[in-house]
Structure formats: structure tokens, C-alpha cells
Design a protein around this motif. Structure first.
Motif, PDB file in Angstrom:
ATOM      1  N   SER A   1      80.696  31.280  40.536  1.00  0.00           N
ATOM      2  CA  SER A   1      81.522  30.799  39.430  1.00  0.00           C
ATOM      3  C   SER A   1      82.816  31.589  39.254  1.00  0.00           C
ATOM      4  O   SER A   1      83.772  31.096  38.661  1.00  0.00           O
ATOM      5  CB  SER A   1      80.717  30.834  38.123  1.00  0.00           C
ATOM      6  OG  SER A   1      80.259  32.146  37.846  1.00  0.00           O
TER       7      SER A   1
ATOM      8  N   ASN B   1      84.504  26.975  42.881  1.00  0.00           N
ATOM      9  CA  ASN B   1      84.291  27.418  41.517  1.00  0.00           C
ATOM     10  C   ASN B   1      84.316  26.225  40.568  1.00  0.00           C
ATOM     11  O   ASN B   1      85.155  25.348  40.682  1.00  0.00           O
ATOM     12  CB  ASN B   1      85.384  28.417  41.136  1.00  0.00           C
ATOM     13  CG  ASN B   1      85.302  28.827  39.678  1.00  0.00           C
ATOM     14  OD1 ASN B   1      84.227  28.871  39.110  1.00  0.00           O
ATOM     15  ND2 ASN B   1      86.439  29.121  39.088  1.00  0.00           N
ATOM     16  N   SER B   2      83.365  26.194  39.645  1.00  0.00           N
ATOM     17  CA  SER B   2      83.377  25.156  38.622  1.00  0.00           C
ATOM     18  C   SER B   2      82.742  25.713  37.365  1.00  0.00           C
ATOM     19  O   SER B   2      82.162  26.796  37.359  1.00  0.00           O
ATOM     20  CB  SER B   2      82.611  23.908  39.101  1.00  0.00           C
ATOM     21  OG  SER B   2      81.227  24.166  39.158  1.00  0.00           O
TER      22      SER B   2
ATOM     23  N   SER C   1      78.175  26.094  38.092  1.00  0.00           N
ATOM     24  CA  SER C   1      77.979  26.368  39.506  1.00  0.00           C
ATOM     25  C   SER C   1      76.653  27.092  39.691  1.00  0.00           C
ATOM     26  O   SER C   1      76.454  28.184  39.161  1.00  0.00           O
ATOM     27  CB  SER C   1      79.114  27.232  40.051  1.00  0.00           C
ATOM     28  OG  SER C   1      78.946  27.475  41.425  1.00  0.00           O
ATOM     29  N   TYR C   2      75.744  26.480  40.433  1.00  0.00           N
ATOM     30  CA  TYR C   2      74.438  27.085  40.652  1.00  0.00           C
ATOM     31  C   TYR C   2      74.498  28.040  41.840  1.00  0.00           C
ATOM     32  O   TYR C   2      75.324  27.872  42.731  1.00  0.00           O
ATOM     33  CB  TYR C   2      73.393  25.999  40.892  1.00  0.00           C
ATOM     34  CG  TYR C   2      73.112  25.183  39.650  1.00  0.00           C
ATOM     35  CD1 TYR C   2      72.141  25.590  38.747  1.00  0.00           C
ATOM     36  CD2 TYR C   2      73.839  24.025  39.384  1.00  0.00           C
ATOM     37  CE1 TYR C   2      71.888  24.848  37.595  1.00  0.00           C
ATOM     38  CE2 TYR C   2      73.586  23.283  38.235  1.00  0.00           C
ATOM     39  CZ  TYR C   2      72.607  23.697  37.349  1.00  0.00           C
ATOM     40  OH  TYR C   2      72.368  22.971  36.213  1.00  0.00           O
TER      41      TYR C   2
ATOM     42  N   HIS D   1      74.472  24.298  48.242  1.00  0.00           N
ATOM     43  CA  HIS D   1      75.202  24.751  47.060  1.00  0.00           C
ATOM     44  C   HIS D   1      75.372  23.571  46.110  1.00  0.00           C
ATOM     45  O   HIS D   1      75.949  22.548  46.473  1.00  0.00           O
ATOM     46  CB  HIS D   1      76.579  25.285  47.467  1.00  0.00           C
ATOM     47  CG  HIS D   1      77.306  25.958  46.357  1.00  0.00           C
ATOM     48  ND1 HIS D   1      78.681  26.001  46.282  1.00  0.00           N
ATOM     49  CD2 HIS D   1      76.853  26.617  45.260  1.00  0.00           C
ATOM     50  CE1 HIS D   1      79.040  26.674  45.194  1.00  0.00           C
ATOM     51  NE2 HIS D   1      77.956  27.049  44.553  1.00  0.00           N
TER      52      HIS D   1
ATOM     53  N   ARG E   1      77.120  22.239  42.648  1.00  0.00           N
ATOM     54  CA  ARG E   1      78.218  22.595  41.749  1.00  0.00           C
ATOM     55  C   ARG E   1      78.752  21.330  41.082  1.00  0.00           C
ATOM     56  O   ARG E   1      78.319  20.216  41.372  1.00  0.00           O
ATOM     57  CB  ARG E   1      79.336  23.315  42.506  1.00  0.00           C
ATOM     58  CG  ARG E   1      80.098  22.449  43.516  1.00  0.00           C
ATOM     59  CD  ARG E   1      79.792  22.815  44.928  1.00  0.00           C
ATOM     60  NE  ARG E   1      80.703  22.155  45.877  1.00  0.00           N
ATOM     61  CZ  ARG E   1      81.150  22.728  46.965  1.00  0.00           C
ATOM     62  NH1 ARG E   1      80.835  23.986  47.230  1.00  0.00           N
ATOM     63  NH2 ARG E   1      81.919  22.070  47.793  1.00  0.00           N
TER      64      ARG E   1
ATOM     65  N   TYR F   1      78.200  16.283  39.211  1.00  0.00           N
ATOM     66  CA  TYR F   1      77.469  17.251  40.014  1.00  0.00           C
ATOM     67  C   TYR F   1      77.439  16.830  41.478  1.00  0.00           C
ATOM     68  O   TYR F   1      77.228  15.655  41.790  1.00  0.00           O
ATOM     69  CB  TYR F   1      76.044  17.421  39.503  1.00  0.00           C
ATOM     70  CG  TYR F   1      75.967  18.314  38.292  1.00  0.00           C
ATOM     71  CD1 TYR F   1      76.020  19.695  38.418  1.00  0.00           C
ATOM     72  CD2 TYR F   1      75.861  17.769  37.020  1.00  0.00           C
ATOM     73  CE1 TYR F   1      75.963  20.523  37.308  1.00  0.00           C
ATOM     74  CE2 TYR F   1      75.810  18.583  35.899  1.00  0.00           C
ATOM     75  CZ  TYR F   1      75.859  19.956  36.055  1.00  0.00           C
ATOM     76  OH  TYR F   1      75.815  20.771  34.961  1.00  0.00           O
TER      77      TYR F   1
END
Length: 259
Positions: free
Chosen positions: A111, A174-175, A178-179, A205, A207, A213
Motif C-alpha cells: 500500500s 498501490n491502492s 491492497s492485500y 496479488h 488490489r 477489486y
């Protein structure tokens, strides 16, 4: 000691497992107390020894002796684990003692990283003094989004006969949501004298992009053109300016046992 350990009641009136005589190589010391149908033995020695931690009794063909437990082939063992606790531009993983490896990456929170950077991987055969352009790779990338769960983008890259400075494992975006990024890399045939070392990777990933999503996956395979074994792998993040590896990211190295 005789070859049998009868349960007897001695002068104390307590049933116990005891030796009848002495003089051979197997000795039972202390008493074993019978309780609810079980017998607890306090000590056992063979040839005057208790062995060492982890050893088992093994037949020698003419007797019994303590021996190291035999390891089973095909098991992954943890070689090292690195968790980023401060500001670092890269993480280096040392390889030693195995022909096949796996590196698992998890807990990487992206992130704080600028958009359109890339998680990269480099190889070295001289302990990290140099990371040369000596490998070939092919990769595919897929993105699925929201309820449609359809393929949003699919690309394939092939380095061909052109040497590459690094494998871009996946773009790091990046958001606001973001997991953590997770993935694994394998490296096989990492022995001296072979013309090339081979491997594969898969990184996932999740995000958010424009309030939608995305499920992003990147995978591929590579060949490191070296006769010497790879003994160092480096990870960094680059692309839209140099970026540090996020704090909390974990890199776990496994080695594959063959015996």
C-alpha cells in the motif's frame, strides 16, 4: 540380566518391572511402576549408552545399537526465514546444501509503494558480488475483476536469446485497499557442472483499481545459464523509481531433501 523383564512385587509391595540378573549389554535402571495397566520405565541403556537426542534403536545384523534416525527423501525443510523489520532496498537469500529450492514470499503489504513498480528477482553465483544478465525467461500475467471474474488482461513476455537483468515477477500497484502479496519461486538442478539451472514462479496479488477489486496473477519459468550453482537470490522493487521492500515482508527458503 536375563532376556525377560517380569513384573514382580518386591519388599515395598509395589508392582515393578525389574531385571532378573546382570551381565549383558541391555540395562534397565530404576523401577517401572505399573499403573492402570501401563508400565513406566525410568531409563534404558544399550551397551552402556542412552544414545543422543533423536537417535533410535536399530538392528546391526548381529545386535541392537543406537543410531541416527534416517531422513526420508522428498521432504521440504526450512533453511532460513527473513522478515523485513526496517528500511531495506533489497533482500538477499543465501542458497547452500541442496539441489532444489523453494522461496515463499508472504505478508508483503504494497500500500505504500508508488503505482507501476515491479517486484524483481536477480541471481548470483559468486555470493552476491555480481548479479549478471545470464538468464532467459517466459511469463504470463492475468487479471480478473469484480463479479465478472473474467480475464481482463493477458500478456506474455519472452526474453529469447537476449540476456535479462532481472525477472519482473509481478507489477506492484498501490491502492486504498491492497492485500498482502504472496507467491513462491522454485529453483531446480542447482548443481555444479550443469549447463543451466531451471525454475518457475507464481505470484498473486489482490488490489483495488478505480473502486474495482482485481485478482492479479503472474507466473512463468526461467533458465539461469551458469555452470556454477546459484548461491544468492536478490529481491528488490523498481520501475517507477526505486522503492524499499515493505516492512513485514517475509521470505522463507526451503530445501528439498533427497535422502
Amino acid at each position: 540380566m536375563a532376556n525377560r523383564f517380569p513384573i514382580i512385587v518386591d519388599s515395598s509391595g509395589v508392582p515393578a518391572l525389574k531385571e532378573l540378573a546382570s551381565g549383558d549389554n541391555l540395562d534397565l535402571t530404576g523401577s517401572g511402576i505399573v499403573n492402570a495397566g501401563t508400565v513406566a520405565v525410568t531409563n534404558l541403556t544399550v551397551n552402556g549408552s542412552q544414545g543422543t537426542n533423536g537417535q533410535t534403536l536399530q538392528s546391526t545384523g548381529s545386535g541392537v545399537a543406537w543410531a541416527d534416525a534416517a531422513g526420508g527423501g522428498g521432504a521440504w525443510s526450512v533453511v532460513s526465514s527473513t522478515t523485513v523489520s526496517g528500511t531495506v532496498a533489497s533482500v538477499e537469500i543465501t542458497l547452500s546444501g541442496y539441489d532444489s529450492y523453494m522461496i515463499r514470499i508472504d505478508k508483503m503489504d504494497t500500500s505504500g509503494i508508488s503505482n507501476w513498480s515491479y517486484l524483481r528477482m536477480h541471481f548470483s553465483v559468486d555470493g552476491g558480488s555480481n548479479y549478471p544478465n545470464n538468464f532467459r525467461y517466459r511469463e504470463t500475467r492475468k487479471q480478473s475483476w469484480n463479479t465478472a471474474v473474467q480475464e481482463f488482461n493477458h500478456s506474455s513476455r519472452y526474453s529469447g536469446n537476449n540476456s535479462s537483468a532481472a525477472i519482473e515477477l509481478i507489477d506492484v500497484y498501490n491502492s486504498s485497499n491492497s492485500y498482502p502479496l504472496v507467491g513462491y519461486i522454485t529453483l531446480d538442478n542447482n548443481v555444479s557442472g550443469t549447463a543451466a539451472k531451471t525454475g518457475a514462479w507464481r505470484v498473486n496479488h489482490t488490489r483495488e483499481y478505480s473502486s474495482v477489486y482485481q485478482l492479479v496473477s503472474s507466473e512463468g519459468f526461467f533458465s539461469v545459464v551458469e555452470t556454477s550453482p546459484v548461491n544468492k537470490i536478490k529481491f528488490d522493487i523498481n520501475g517507477n523509481g526505486s522503492r524499499d521492500i515493505p516492512v513485514g515482508s517475509r521470505f522463507t527458503l526451503y530445501g528439498l531433501s533427497t535422502s
